[in-house]
Design an enzyme around this catalytic site. Structure first.
Site, PDB file in Angstrom:
ATOM      1  N   LYS A  66       0.614  -1.122   0.024  1.00  0.00           N
ATOM      2  CA  LYS A  66       0.084  -0.006  -0.059  1.00  0.00           C
ATOM      3  C   LYS A  66       0.770   1.313   0.044  1.00  0.00           C
ATOM      4  CE  LYS A  66      -4.301  -2.145   2.095  1.00  0.00           C
ATOM      5  NZ  LYS A  66      -5.135  -1.996   3.061  1.00  0.00           N
ATOM      6  N   ASN A  87      -5.299   1.706  -1.351  1.00  0.00           N
ATOM      7  CA  ASN A  87      -5.347   0.369  -1.611  1.00  0.00           C
ATOM      8  C   ASN A  87      -6.433   0.291  -2.877  1.00  0.00           C
ATOM      9  OD1 ASN A  87      -8.000   1.319  -1.159  1.00  0.00           O
ATOM     10  ND2 ASN A  87      -8.900  -0.511  -0.020  1.00  0.00           N
ATOM     11  N   ASP A 102     -10.513   1.886   2.409  1.00  0.00           N
ATOM     12  CA  ASP A 102     -10.461   1.098   3.581  1.00  0.00           C
ATOM     13  C   ASP A 102     -11.542   1.645   4.700  1.00  0.00           C
ATOM     14  OD1 ASP A 102      -9.036  -1.165   2.685  1.00  0.00           O
ATOM     15  OD2 ASP A 102      -6.977  -0.085   3.498  1.00  0.00           O
ATOM     16  N   GLY A 129      -2.136   3.098  13.783  1.00  0.00           N
ATOM     17  CA  GLY A 129      -1.240   2.718  12.385  1.00  0.00           C
ATOM     18  C   GLY A 129      -2.009   3.107  11.317  1.00  0.00           C
ATOM     19  N   LYS A 156       2.356   8.551  19.605  1.00  0.00           N
ATOM     20  CA  LYS A 156       2.137   8.380  18.131  1.00  0.00           C
ATOM     21  C   LYS A 156       0.352   8.603  17.930  1.00  0.00           C
ATOM     22  CE  LYS A 156       2.090   4.501  14.732  1.00  0.00           C
ATOM     23  NZ  LYS A 156       2.457   3.302  14.351  1.00  0.00           N
ATOM     24  N   TYR A 217     -11.074 -10.135  10.081  1.00  0.00           N
ATOM     25  CA  TYR A 217     -12.366 -10.794   9.740  1.00  0.00           C
ATOM     26  C   TYR A 217     -12.066 -12.252   9.574  1.00  0.00           C
ATOM     27  CZ  TYR A 217     -10.619 -11.077   4.861  1.00  0.00           C
ATOM     28  OH  TYR A 217      -9.904 -11.327   3.909  1.00  0.00           O
TER      29      TYR A 217
END
Length: 273
Positions: A66, A87, A102, A129, A156, A217
């Protein structure tokens, strides 16, 4: 003439994308050929260009490419720019256009399929992230009351929240800062469940939530979803709906028609048990 599309990743044997897009094409009467390509870890750009030169019209991009796809693009739409990754690619002459579906796929699944409006909701996203980054713009565009990012490395999460502060109410924190907080929707955007691990989330954080959503998933009742069930969260979901919804957005981008997703989601859903 049949138009060519593909998904590229490494490894790629697990992908459901050819089945999903094949189902979409059949349902909408689109003449496409959609295949899976296992990209070379050190020749990603060459693999993409070879597919283009063979008549490819677009590609889905999955791990670990990606970021490379983002760098390869000649034009990046806003969602890709803010996510710092893509993506989906569209090939138009010499242009390689990048988008990222996404996050919008996740937002669509939560609202359209699961029936939880984001407007006015207090949302907790666990992790800071790429998955969390990709979801923030679609979430904030729905005007939630607040989106809180919690991460092991607090700095972060705080830095990511600052990058999106002009788009809505978002803040970053560490897990210890969640004590006493309550949320309507809690989303696990960490990779912990892929390792059978549980993020260090205070159980009381889940007690007033209506929905606990696991981005992974097909894993059944993950440690995160088990914690949510034990905390009394009435609705549990994994990321199968997100997977299908982001595919539908790419299909719309490429073909100009949005397929119905319900049948494909039902076919792919594994009971959470």
């Amino acid at each position: 003439m049949t138009d060519k599309y593909a998904v590229i990743g490494n490894p790629i044997g697990h992908t459901k994308s050819p089945m999903i897009h094949g189902s979409f094409a059949e349902a909408t009467g689109q003449d496409i050929d959609y295949r899976a390509i296992e990209g070379s870890l050190d020749r990603f750009a060459e693999d993409v260009h070879a597919f283009r030169e063979a008549g490819g019209r677009g590609m889905n991009v999955t791990a670990p490419f990606k970021l490379q796809a983002y760098a390869l693009a000649t034009e990046r739409l806003e969602r890709a720019e803010l996510a710092g990754a893509t993506n989906a690619l569209k090939f138009e002459g010499d242009r390689i256009v990048a988008d990222n579906f996404d996050g919008v796929g996740l937002a669509n699944d939560i609202q359209r399929n699961l029936g939880f409006p984001l407007e006015g909701a207090r949302m907790l996203v666990i992790g800071a992230g790429g998955a969390a980054r990709g979801a923030l713009l679609p979430f904030l565009s729905q005007r939630p009351e607040a989106v809180v990012l919690a991460n092991r490395t607090e700095t972060k999460a705080i830095e990511l929240a600052k990058q999106f502060a002009t788009h809505g109410r978002v803040q970053g924190c560490g897990y210890d800062d969640l004590a006493g907080e309550r949320f309507d929707i809690v989303i696990n955007a960490t990779s912990a469940s892929l390792k059978g691990e549980l993020p260090p989330l205070p159980a009381e954080t889940l007690r007033e939530a209506g929905l606990a959503y696991e981005l992974a998933y097909g894993k059944g009742l993950t440690p995160f979803l088990r914690l949510a069930r034990d905390a009394g969260v009435p609705k549990l979901a994994d990321g199968v709906g997100m997977l299908v919804e982001q595919a539908a957005e790419a299909f719309l981008w490429w073909r100009g028609v949005r397929p119905d997703t319900r049948g494909v989601i039902d076919r792919m859903t594994i009971p959470l048990a």
